[in-house]
Each structure stands twice: as C-alpha cells, then as structure tokens.
Design a protein around this motif. Structure first.
Motif, PDB file in Angstrom:
ATOM      1  N   ARG A   5      52.072   7.219  -1.476  1.00 35.44           N
ATOM      2  CA  ARG A   5      52.652   7.599  -2.765  1.00 35.44           C
ATOM      3  C   ARG A   5      51.797   7.082  -3.899  1.00 35.44           C
ATOM      4  N   ARG A  11      54.138   7.382 -11.464  1.00 38.48           N
ATOM      5  CA  ARG A  11      55.290   8.258 -11.272  1.00 38.48           C
ATOM      6  C   ARG A  11      56.126   8.331 -12.537  1.00 38.48           C
ATOM      7  N   ARG A  15      56.795  11.677 -14.638  1.00 35.89           N
ATOM      8  CA  ARG A  15      58.110  12.208 -15.005  1.00 35.89           C
ATOM      9  C   ARG A  15      58.143  12.565 -16.475  1.00 35.89           C
ATOM     10  N   LEU A  18      56.001  15.626 -16.845  1.00 34.16           N
ATOM     11  CA  LEU A  18      56.677  16.776 -16.264  1.00 34.16           C
ATOM     12  C   LEU A  18      57.843  17.219 -17.135  1.00 34.16           C
ATOM     13  N   SER A  53      56.447  18.167  -4.087  1.00 32.91           N
ATOM     14  CA  SER A  53      56.651  16.752  -4.358  1.00 32.91           C
ATOM     15  C   SER A  53      56.202  16.388  -5.771  1.00 32.91           C
ATOM     16  N   LEU A  54      56.566  15.200  -6.168  1.00 32.42           N
ATOM     17  CA  LEU A  54      56.175  14.706  -7.482  1.00 32.42           C
ATOM     18  C   LEU A  54      54.657  14.619  -7.593  1.00 32.42           C
ATOM     19  N   GLU A  55      54.000  14.210  -6.521  1.00 29.80           N
ATOM     20  CA  GLU A  55      52.546  14.127  -6.537  1.00 29.80           C
ATOM     21  C   GLU A  55      51.930  15.500  -6.780  1.00 29.80           C
ATOM     22  N   ALA A  57      53.276  17.942  -8.397  1.00 31.08           N
ATOM     23  CA  ALA A  57      53.534  18.281  -9.802  1.00 31.08           C
ATOM     24  C   ALA A  57      52.583  17.535 -10.737  1.00 31.08           C
ATOM     25  N   ILE A  58      52.298  16.275 -10.430  1.00 30.61           N
ATOM     26  CA  ILE A  58      51.374  15.495 -11.256  1.00 30.61           C
ATOM     27  C   ILE A  58      49.990  16.130 -11.246  1.00 30.61           C
TER      28      ILE A  58
END
Length: 143
Positions: A5, A11, A15, A18, A53-55, A57-58
C-alpha cells in the motif's frame, strides 16, 4: 491484489485530490449535460467511480494532472490496474483527444519506497517521468 500500500500520508493526500477531482468532474458533467453530451459525461463519471483501488485512482489522477499541465487533452480517462504477479507495479491506459494511446507505468510502488515514480507516454513520446507526488502537488498550485 497485493498487500502493498501507498503510505498513509499519500492516501490522505490522494483522498483530498480525489475529492477535488469528483467535484471538478461533477461540474464538468453538469456543464456537458447542459450542452447535450449526456452519454460522455455520465460515462466519465462512472469511469471515475469505478476506477478500482485507491492506488489506481491516485495514479490515474496524477496522470491526468501531468497531461493537463502539458496541455494534452484526454478523450478516454486512464484506467489503472495493478500487476497480476503481486508485484507493486501498475499500468494505466487511456486515449488523448487526438486518439493517441496514453500509457502510464509505475514499477517502484513498494511500501518501502516513499517516492514512487511514473512514466507517461503518449503514442511513442515520453511526456512525463517523475514522482507521482510531484505531479499531484503541481496540480494543486494555484497559478
């Protein structure tokens, strides 16, 4: 999916970025809807929401930011996926408004690396090589 992660600080930043992207995408969708482009606006929002996943999206967000900084228009938002071999590698693909393929690769996103790098190519040209965080931070600077 790998247990690797991106660190917590990233993160949190992601957020925030995002959330900003969703607000901007919403405003863009609303303006597009009023101009008659319903299908494109809705699919753009659905693509953002279903990006994984958030990754993912980043990295997609950093790709968009780096391309926008260079004035490269995006037709199909980059969709990112983590490598299937459980390595901390990611690949994103999309299309420019000139129908050129956008490819973003991240090969050093292990949890021990606090500054993963990405390389973005458009067609056969490399248009960005650098830290993911730098691309995100540059987009947050008001000019």
């Amino acid at each position: 999916m790998s247990t690797t992660r991106i660190p917590l600080a990233r993160r949190v930043l992601a957020r925030r970025v995002l959330a900003r992207r969703v607000v901007v995408a919403g405003a863009l969708a609303l303006s597009t809807l009023t101009m008659g482009g319903c299908a494109n606006a809705v699919s753009g929002l659905l693509g953002l929401a279903a990006s994984g996943s958030l990754e993912d999206a980043i990295i997609a967000s950093a790709t968009v930011d780096a391309l926008a900084a260079q004035g490269i228009g995006i037709l199909v938002m980059p969709v990112c996926t983590e490598a299937s071999d459980q390595s901390p590698n990611y690949t994103c693909t999309g299309k420019t408004v000139k129908n050129e393929t956008i490819t973003t690769t991240v090969t050093d996103a292990s949890s021990s690396n606090t500054s993963p790098h990405m390389t973005i190519t458009v067609g056969s040209r490399t248009v960005y090589t650098g830290e993911i965080e730098t691309a995100l931070n540059n987009a947050m600077v008001v000019k």
